[in-house]
Every structure is written in structure tokens, then in C-alpha cells.
Design a protein around this motif. Structure first.
Motif, PDB file in Angstrom:
ATOM      1  N   THR A 196       0.831  -1.199   0.000  1.00 52.69           N
ATOM      2  CA  THR A 196       0.000   0.000   0.000  1.00 52.69           C
ATOM      3  C   THR A 196       0.865   1.249   0.000  1.00 52.69           C
ATOM      4  N   SER A 197       0.517   2.197  -0.845  1.00 55.77           N
ATOM      5  CA  SER A 197       1.158   3.517  -0.928  1.00 55.77           C
ATOM      6  C   SER A 197       2.590   3.507  -1.447  1.00 55.77           C
ATOM      7  N   TYR A 198       2.982   2.434  -2.124  1.00 56.27           N
ATOM      8  CA  TYR A 198       4.318   2.377  -2.711  1.00 56.27           C
ATOM      9  C   TYR A 198       4.267   1.742  -4.090  1.00 56.27           C
ATOM     10  N   VAL A 199       5.176   2.203  -4.953  1.00 54.46           N
ATOM     11  CA  VAL A 199       5.384   1.632  -6.278  1.00 54.46           C
ATOM     12  C   VAL A 199       6.875   1.361  -6.383  1.00 54.46           C
ATOM     13  N   MET A 200       7.243   0.229  -6.941  1.00 53.05           N
ATOM     14  CA  MET A 200       8.653  -0.114  -7.125  1.00 53.05           C
ATOM     15  C   MET A 200       9.021   0.168  -8.581  1.00 53.05           C
ATOM     16  N   VAL A 201      10.156   0.870  -8.788  1.00 49.92           N
ATOM     17  CA  VAL A 201      10.568   1.278 -10.124  1.00 49.92           C
ATOM     18  C   VAL A 201      12.032   0.910 -10.335  1.00 49.92           C
ATOM     19  N   GLU A 202      12.290   0.245 -11.461  1.00 51.92           N
ATOM     20  CA  GLU A 202      13.661  -0.041 -11.861  1.00 51.92           C
ATOM     21  C   GLU A 202      14.099   1.096 -12.775  1.00 51.92           C
ATOM     22  N   ALA A 203      15.121   1.837 -12.352  1.00 51.29           N
ATOM     23  CA  ALA A 203      15.569   3.002 -13.103  1.00 51.29           C
ATOM     24  C   ALA A 203      17.097   3.051 -13.114  1.00 51.29           C
ATOM     25  N   SER A 204      17.649   3.595 -14.194  1.00 50.97           N
ATOM     26  CA  SER A 204      19.105   3.622 -14.348  1.00 50.97           C
ATOM     27  C   SER A 204      19.762   4.722 -13.526  1.00 50.97           C
ATOM     28  N   ASN A 205      19.074   5.836 -13.297  1.00 49.12           N
ATOM     29  CA  ASN A 205      19.677   6.961 -12.599  1.00 49.12           C
ATOM     30  C   ASN A 205      18.672   7.518 -11.594  1.00 49.12           C
ATOM     31  N   GLY A 206      18.991   7.403 -10.319  1.00 54.05           N
ATOM     32  CA  GLY A 206      18.062   7.819  -9.269  1.00 54.05           C
ATOM     33  C   GLY A 206      17.753   9.300  -9.255  1.00 54.05           C
ATOM     34  N   SER A 207      18.732  10.152  -9.500  1.00 56.81           N
ATOM     35  CA  SER A 207      18.486  11.589  -9.431  1.00 56.81           C
ATOM     36  C   SER A 207      17.644  12.067 -10.617  1.00 56.81           C
ATOM     37  N   VAL A 208      17.910  11.526 -11.826  1.00 60.17           N
ATOM     38  CA  VAL A 208      17.088  11.872 -12.998  1.00 60.17           C
ATOM     39  C   VAL A 208      15.667  11.366 -12.782  1.00 60.17           C
ATOM     40  N   PHE A 209      15.562  10.154 -12.246  1.00 55.50           N
ATOM     41  CA  PHE A 209      14.258   9.557 -11.977  1.00 55.50           C
ATOM     42  C   PHE A 209      13.475  10.398 -10.971  1.00 55.50           C
ATOM     43  N   ALA A 210      14.141  10.919  -9.946  1.00 55.05           N
ATOM     44  CA  ALA A 210      13.481  11.752  -8.937  1.00 55.05           C
ATOM     45  C   ALA A 210      12.902  13.020  -9.563  1.00 55.05           C
ATOM     46  N   ARG A 211      13.602  13.593 -10.550  1.00 53.87           N
ATOM     47  CA  ARG A 211      13.078  14.780 -11.238  1.00 53.87           C
ATOM     48  C   ARG A 211      11.854  14.427 -12.084  1.00 53.87           C
ATOM     49  N   ILE A 212      11.855  13.249 -12.689  1.00 54.26           N
ATOM     50  CA  ILE A 212      10.698  12.798 -13.481  1.00 54.26           C
ATOM     51  C   ILE A 212       9.467  12.706 -12.585  1.00 54.26           C
ATOM     52  N   LEU A 213       9.645  12.271 -11.337  1.00 51.53           N
ATOM     53  CA  LEU A 213       8.522  12.115 -10.400  1.00 51.53           C
ATOM     54  C   LEU A 213       7.818  13.432 -10.099  1.00 51.53           C
ATOM     55  N   ASP A 214       8.529  14.543 -10.229  1.00 50.03           N
ATOM     56  CA  ASP A 214       7.907  15.849  -9.960  1.00 50.03           C
ATOM     57  C   ASP A 214       6.731  16.111 -10.888  1.00 50.03           C
ATOM     58  N   GLU A 215       6.707  15.480 -12.059  1.00 45.45           N
ATOM     59  CA  GLU A 215       5.634  15.690 -13.037  1.00 45.45           C
ATOM     60  C   GLU A 215       4.466  14.720 -12.846  1.00 45.45           C
ATOM     61  N   ILE A 216       4.597  13.780 -11.938  1.00 47.76           N
ATOM     62  CA  ILE A 216       3.575  12.740 -11.750  1.00 47.76           C
ATOM     63  C   ILE A 216       2.696  13.092 -10.548  1.00 47.76           C
ATOM     64  N   PRO A 217       1.385  13.327 -10.783  1.00 49.52           N
ATOM     65  CA  PRO A 217       0.488  13.575  -9.650  1.00 49.52           C
ATOM     66  C   PRO A 217       0.406  12.329  -8.759  1.00 49.52           C
ATOM     67  N   HIS A 218       0.213  12.510  -7.495  1.00 49.17           N
ATOM     68  CA  HIS A 218       0.075  11.454  -6.487  1.00 49.17           C
ATOM     69  C   HIS A 218       1.395  10.768  -6.148  1.00 49.17           C
ATOM     70  N   ALA A 219       2.484  11.096  -6.823  1.00 46.76           N
ATOM     71  CA  ALA A 219       3.797  10.565  -6.453  1.00 46.76           C
ATOM     72  C   ALA A 219       4.397  11.525  -5.433  1.00 46.76           C
ATOM     73  N   ARG A 220       4.677  11.023  -4.257  1.00 46.34           N
ATOM     74  CA  ARG A 220       5.169  11.874  -3.172  1.00 46.34           C
ATOM     75  C   ARG A 220       6.695  11.962  -3.154  1.00 46.34           C
ATOM     76  N   GLY A 221       7.375  11.092  -3.884  1.00 47.23           N
ATOM     77  CA  GLY A 221       8.834  11.138  -3.946  1.00 47.23           C
ATOM     78  C   GLY A 221       9.469   9.781  -3.761  1.00 47.23           C
ATOM     79  N   VAL A 222      10.772   9.747  -3.982  1.00 44.36           N
ATOM     80  CA  VAL A 222      11.551   8.520  -3.835  1.00 44.36           C
ATOM     81  C   VAL A 222      12.030   8.428  -2.393  1.00 44.36           C
ATOM     82  N   ILE A 223      12.034   7.220  -1.855  1.00 37.37           N
ATOM     83  CA  ILE A 223      12.561   7.008  -0.511  1.00 37.37           C
ATOM     84  C   ILE A 223      14.048   7.351  -0.545  1.00 37.37           C
ATOM     85  N   GLN A 224      14.464   8.224   0.364  1.00 36.19           N
ATOM     86  CA  GLN A 224      15.832   8.735   0.359  1.00 36.19           C
ATOM     87  C   GLN A 224      16.742   7.965   1.314  1.00 36.19           C
TER      88      GLN A 224
END
Length: 150
Positions: free
Chosen positions: A38-66
Motif C-alpha cells: 500500500t502507498s508504494y510503487v517499485m521502479v527499476e531506473a538507471s539513474n536515481g536523481s534523474v528519476f526523482a526529477r521525473i517524479l515531480d511531473e507525476i500527480p500522487h507521487a510523493r517522492g523517492v525514498i531517500q
């Protein structure tokens, strides 16, 4: 490839996963939104920092676990069990009282007589029948009402 955990708004996991999958960005390899998580999505991504910026454009995404030095990577062992399907007959035992939720006997109550995990089928005996007739149904067509193991 590293796997990242994305915090989402409650009950919006599937929406976030679909939006990430539709992005078609080369940084995102795979997205999974397991029902058990619940309340989590798992994503396989090549670059964590680029991926974190992509999340800013997604509604309901609160961010990557830091982590201590940026987005925290989840080990594959934490995600692996979500990738193999669980059989529909899991958690059902012989003698359990079930309700048929699909098929011609929908709404009928029955007692589980036999379980075939290989075929994901359950043989039940209907309660209301004048003559006890064993009926074999798929595991997803029944709902457990009362279990003898509890």
C-alpha cells in the motif's frame, strides 16, 4: 539496474505506475505496483536523481525514498516475491466453508472437499443441494466464509 521505492498517495499506486510506464523515458526500465504493497510503487531506473526529477511531473507521487546519499536503492530480494504470482487457492483448506462468487452456482455456499494447487482448482460440495454433487471451480471463483483452521 537499481530498484527505487516511490511513496504515493493512498490507493493511487496503480495510477502512478501507469503514468510512469506511459512516460517511456530511457531511465525507467520497469514499474510494479503490487496489490500487497500500500502507498508504494517499485521502479527499476538507471539513474536515481534523474528519476526523482521525473517524479515531480507525476500527480500522487510523493517522492523517492531517500538514503544518506540520495535516492535509496532497494535490493532485488525485497521485490522478488512480488514478481511470482500466488495461486488463487492459497489460504484455502479442505473443510472450509466458501461462497461461490462466479459461475452458474453464484451465491451458493459450499464446503471444500479437495484442492488441486497445480490446476488452481477447488472441488466443493454444495450445501443446499438435495443430492451432494461435487463441483470443481477455479480458485478465483470462491470466497472463504469460515475456515476450520482459524
Amino acid at each position: 539496474m537499481p530498484i527505487f521505492s516511490v511513496k504515493t498517495t493512498a490507493r493511487q499506486e496503480r495510477t502512478v505506475a501507469d503514468m510512469l510506464a506511459e512516460k517511456e523515458m530511457p531511465e525507467i526500465q520497469a514499474v510494479i505496483a503490487p496489490d500487497q504493497l500500500t502507498s508504494y510503487v517499485m521502479v527499476e531506473a538507471s539513474n536515481g536523481s534523474v528519476f526523482a526529477r521525473i517524479l515531480d511531473e507525476i500527480p500522487h507521487a510523493r517522492g523517492v525514498i531517500q538514503g544518506a546519499d540520495g535516492p535509496a536503492e532497494s535490493p532485488f530480494s525485497e521485490v522478488e516475491h512480488f514478481l511470482s504470482p500466488t495461486p488463487d487457492v492459497e489460504g484455502i483448506a479442505e473443510g472450509d466453508i466458501v461462497e461461490l462468487i462466479a459461475g452458474p452456482f453464484k451465491g451458493e455456499k459450499a464446503r471444500v472437499q479437495r484442492i488441486d494447487e497445480g490446476k488452481d482448482q477447488v472441488t466443493v460440495e454444495l450445501y443446499e443441494a438435495t443430492v451432494p454433487i461435487p463441483v470443481t471451480v477455479r480458485g478465483d471463483q470462491i470466497r472463504v466464509l469460515d475456515s476450520e483452521e482459524r
